[in-house]
Design a protein around this motif. Structure first.
Motif, PDB file in Angstrom:
ATOM      1  N   THR A 150      -1.021 -14.328  -6.782  1.00  0.00           N
ATOM      2  CA  THR A 150      -1.484 -15.555  -7.438  1.00  0.00           C
ATOM      3  C   THR A 150      -2.719 -16.114  -6.733  1.00  0.00           C
ATOM      4  O   THR A 150      -3.058 -15.706  -5.614  1.00  0.00           O
ATOM      5  N   VAL A 151      -3.354 -17.090  -7.364  1.00  0.00           N
ATOM      6  CA  VAL A 151      -4.533 -17.713  -6.756  1.00  0.00           C
ATOM      7  C   VAL A 151      -4.156 -18.411  -5.450  1.00  0.00           C
ATOM      8  O   VAL A 151      -4.906 -18.351  -4.459  1.00  0.00           O
ATOM      9  N   ASN A 152      -3.003 -19.061  -5.420  1.00  0.00           N
ATOM     10  CA  ASN A 152      -2.592 -19.743  -4.193  1.00  0.00           C
ATOM     11  C   ASN A 152      -2.263 -18.760  -3.079  1.00  0.00           C
ATOM     12  O   ASN A 152      -2.468 -19.052  -1.893  1.00  0.00           O
ATOM     13  N   GLY A 207      -4.587  -1.511  -8.463  1.00  0.00           N
ATOM     14  CA  GLY A 207      -3.861  -1.823  -9.696  1.00  0.00           C
ATOM     15  C   GLY A 207      -2.698  -2.749  -9.454  1.00  0.00           C
ATOM     16  O   GLY A 207      -1.658  -2.668 -10.123  1.00  0.00           O
ATOM     17  N   ILE A 208      -2.854  -3.667  -8.511  1.00  0.00           N
ATOM     18  CA  ILE A 208      -1.790  -4.608  -8.164  1.00  0.00           C
ATOM     19  C   ILE A 208      -1.671  -5.676  -9.253  1.00  0.00           C
ATOM     20  O   ILE A 208      -2.693  -6.187  -9.725  1.00  0.00           O
ATOM     21  N   PRO A 209      -0.459  -6.038  -9.673  1.00  0.00           N
ATOM     22  CA  PRO A 209      -0.297  -7.101 -10.680  1.00  0.00           C
ATOM     23  C   PRO A 209      -0.941  -8.401 -10.211  1.00  0.00           C
ATOM     24  O   PRO A 209      -0.874  -8.753  -9.030  1.00  0.00           O
ATOM     25  N   GLN A 210      -1.556  -9.094 -11.159  1.00  0.00           N
ATOM     26  CA  GLN A 210      -2.279 -10.312 -10.824  1.00  0.00           C
ATOM     27  C   GLN A 210      -1.814 -11.467 -11.695  1.00  0.00           C
ATOM     28  O   GLN A 210      -1.434 -11.281 -12.848  1.00  0.00           O
ATOM     29  N   GLY A 211      -1.864 -12.653 -11.108  1.00  0.00           N
ATOM     30  CA  GLY A 211      -1.695 -13.864 -11.900  1.00  0.00           C
ATOM     31  C   GLY A 211      -3.010 -14.177 -12.592  1.00  0.00           C
ATOM     32  O   GLY A 211      -3.820 -13.283 -12.870  1.00  0.00           O
TER      33      GLY A 211
END
Length: 780
Positions: free
Chosen positions: A485-487, A522-526
């Motif tokens: 996530t961004v945080n 390819g890591i999952p992202q928020g």
């Protein structure tokens, strides 16, 4: 269809309609329906029809001993709420009006029949011949008593009508009926109770009374009315705080699987809101409400009684040697799985205190395994669920507990505070579903002896190890679907500099190469795209500042940002939600730096040994695969670093140069707090008399106090290392190495070697920090 009495006309087969009704109006509706042409052709009788109430006493008297073989056809009436916004759900306005649209009173039923015929449906269950029902009952229960058979017929009719009703109102309203009665009627359960009676020398009547009481305590009495109202009541506890992003494609595939197998949802546990968020996502996608396994800490009024009626099963925290309670719990699990009801619990045993997954608990998983081992259940599908929040109001209290604060007990005052805090916007929450895992297949491939046909005692060491491997795969499934996530990124940047403030450009300089790495892996992202929008990063920092995690100074040329004093553990919570994605990269950095610092050693061997040694230090913090798979993962990391590399470790100088070219080092950002906490534990052990028993609680309190001292002395990098949770896992590591055993100089030497190992790792971490290009950019 005519409604004549018992008997046959011209040899035609009779039909007995068993009607589930509560009022004369419902009985009239069914009678009228039977005389109409609305009865499906396949259910129209070719002989006389007799109507009978669906009541075990009536069935025992007038049905079970018949000498003819009638077709038994269950029929009922379903009442529907008014359609609002395309949905038929009960609202609080209905309750205020003192009505339940799913069970209207007699006057309202009469009004609905005349004015709103769309508000009721006649439903019918699959019929069966009386002889077929007798044969099934004897095969399943083995009790020929008329009363037992009448209860069997009643249950089949109720379940069948419930299934027909769900075809009208939706699968999310699937609820169990007559559960305790069916379990107590089960021949296998009665035999188990008899065995307990003999083994523990307790009268059979007393054992049955205890079992009935335990089931009364355990069984969730679900209500569709309360489910609707609870969903509406609890939605503000998360809808006001977060925007929910759910994995819709994952849900579609799960629905297909659920048609054959029960699902066991195993979510990560970061918040009290987890159950509400997941429950709302599943309800919106028409999944039946899960049976949520919960602890007794949430049984307080009014949450406890309400939650119980929405499917929460409150299990005693400890039931010791209570064989009857354990048998009832295990039988209840098997019953729910056999009837394909979905389950849910938090297999970590409690909310994470650090932001990353905790070590799993195996107790409830073992009940699922036993249901499969015994042949009661063909299979159950374990569903890893990642629930990841950008912001959480409750993290501050969780962080305070790690430095000695007392956990506040749950109650009405606590609930009021929690609801008030949930009004603050906290960003996004991501609900992702991993691939469902076949429990049977997982146990078999993990070497469970009870499923491989080998002789083994229940609860054997091999069975326990097989269950541990299953839990490991669930944890990996959760981690693989947990987005960064961004945080997570912003706190990763700010925690990586020792109490310095960074400008926007400096924060961006730290984040940029990490984002390139995330994309390459390819890591999952928020919603990381917000960082590419003008003002996006500033808004993220402003949100963290509003939450009290970040402090902003805007009195100079430009604003600068740092972790708010006293909030490092909170910031670490957000960082740790995605830190597992960076562990292998960090271990690769340590391996290359170790090989570079020891030119006299074989560089390949030195690097692999260092990576494995660091992995071993962290085995109670993260979920590592077996050594072969770990080595393959590390090779993938090197290949990502140097795409031309294939089979041998590249030249150390070239590898170090490639690390520098990536523009960042990760080990000091991702792993330093864990190594620092281990150093505190190692040094305290090394200074203790090895002949004395270690008092764990006193020792952990000592680590917190001395950790603060070491922080003030500059021996620890940041306050996020001073954590009772990290000290606890570090002590677990020490115990695993035999360092808590009582002994003489040999134990003292091993403890000193442990401390020396961590000091050496700390030196390499500091070297990585000094080489970090993004850090140097932030320092300019």
């Amino acid at each position: 269809m005519s409604t004549n009495g018992r008997g046959s006309e011209s040899g035609r087969q009779p039909t007995v309609v068993v009607a589930e009704t509560t009022t004369p109006i419902e009985r009239k509706l069914i009678a009228s329906w039977l005389r109409s042409d609305r009865v499906p052709k396949e259910y129209r009788a070719d002989g006389p029809v007799e109507e009978m109430e669906l009541d075990p006493r009536r069935l025992a008297r007038d049905l079970v001993n018949r000498d003819d073989d009638p077709l038994v056809l269950p029929v009922g009436v379903v009442w529907l709420p008014e359609a609002r916004d395309g949905e038929r759900r009960v609202r609080f306005s209905d309750v205020v009006a003192l009505t339940n649209p799913r069970s209207p009173n007699r006057l309202l039923q009469k009004w609905l029949v005349g004015r709103s015929p769309d508000r009721y449906r006649i439903v019918l269950a699959e019929p069966a011949r009386l002889s077929e029902l007798r044969a099934r009952h004897l095969a399943e229960d083995g009790d020929p008593a008329p009363e037992s058979f009448a209860r069997f017929v009643t249950h089949r009719a109720v379940v069948g009508l419930d299934r027909a009703e769900r075809a009208v109102i939706g699968d999310r309203y699937k609820v169990p009926r007559l559960v305790a009665e069916q379990i107590m009627d089960s021949a296998s359960f009665r035999r188990r109770l008899d065995a307990i009676s003999t083994e523990h020398n307790i009268a059979p009547e007393e054992v049955r009374l205890r079992a009935t009481s335990a089931l009364g305590e355990l069984v969730a009495v679900q209500s569709r009315l309360v489910t609707d109202l609870f969903t509406e009541m609890m939605r503000p506890l998360h809808s006001a705080a977060w925007t929910v992003h759910a994995d819709e494609s994952g849900l579609r595939s799960l629905r297909d699987v659920n048609r054959r197998y029960p699902l066991v949802f195993l979510p990560s546990h970061r918040s009290y809101a987890d159950a509400f968020v997941l429950g709302d996502v599943l309800a919106r996608n028409d999944f039946p409400r899960n049976h949520l396994m919960g602890g007794a800490n949430l049984t307080f009024w009014p949450i406890g009684p309400i939650a119980r009626r929405t499917g929460t099963v409150f299990i005693r925290r400890s039931f010791g040697d209570d064989a009857v309670y354990k048998a009832a719990l295990e039988e209840y699990f098997a019953y729910l799985l056999t009837k394909r009801f979905n389950l849910e619990w938090y297999f970590e045993g409690g909310r994470t205190r650090t932001g990353k997954l905790r070590a799993p608990r195996y107790g409830l998983l073992n009940y699922v395994a036993n249901a499969i081992r015994s042949g009661r259940v063909e299979d159950a599908m374990l569903v890893p669920v990642s629930i990841t929040y950008e912001g959480l109001a409750e993290v501050a209290a969780v962080a305070a507990e790690q430095t000695g604060a007392q956990k506040k007990p749950e109650g009405l005052a606590w609930l009021a505070r929690y609801a008030r805090n949930q009004r603050r916007r906290a960003g996004n929450v991501y609900v992702r579903f991993g691939e469902p895992l076949s429990m049977r297949s997982q146990l078999t491939t993990s070497g469970d002896p009870e499923l491989s046909g080998e002789p083994a005692e229940p609860g054997s060491e091999r069975s326990r190890k097989a269950l541990q491997k299953v839990a490991f795969e669930v944890a990996v499934g959760i981690n693989c679907h947990t987005p960064v996530t961004v945080n997570c990124l912003v706190t990763l940047a700010l925690l990586g500099v020792r109490d310095r403030a960074l400008t926007l450009d400096e924060v961006r300089a730290v984040i940029a190469p990490v984002r390139r790495y995330i994309d390459a892996r390819g890591i999952p992202q928020g919603e990381l795209g917000v960082l590419d929008i003008e003002g996006g990063l500033a808004n993220v920092l402003a949100s963290l500042s509003d939450a009290g995690v970040v402090t902003t100074y805007a009195g100079g040329d430009e604003p600068v940002y740092a972790i708010q004093p006293g909030q490092h553990l909170v910031a670490a919570f957000y960082r740790n939600s995605g830190v597992h994605w960076f562990v292998n990269r960090a271990l690769m950095e340590l391996a290359i730096l170790h090989a570079h610092a020891n030119p006299g050693l074989d560089p390949v061997r030195a690097a692999w040994e260092e990576a494995k040694a660091a992995r071993d230090l962290l085995k109670f913090e993260f979920f590592f695969p077996d050594r072969d798979r770990f080595e393959a993962d590390m090779r993938d990391e090197i290949a990502l670093l140097m795409p031309s590399w294939r089979n041998a470790l590249p030249d150390v100088e070239l590898a170090l140069a490639a690390l520098l070219e990536t523009g960042f080092f990760m080990v000091h950002r991702a792993l330093r707090s864990f190594f620092d906490a281990q150093l505190v534990v190692a040094e305290r052990l090394a200074r203790r008399d090895p002949s004395l028993q270690v008092d764990r609680k006193a020792f952990l309190d000592e680590c917190v106090a001395v950790g603060r001292q070491m922080l003030l002395q500059g021996r620890l990098f940041g306050p996020e290392s001073v954590s009772s949770e990290l000290f606890t896992t570090a002590l677990q590591l020490a115990a695993n190495r035999g360092l808590l055993e009582r002994g003489g100089e040999e134990i003292r030497q091993k403890r000193e070697e442990f401390a020396a190992q961590l000091l050496a790792v700390g030196e390499r971490v500091r070297l990585a920090e000094s080489l970090d290009v993004s850090n140097r950019k932030a320092e300019r």
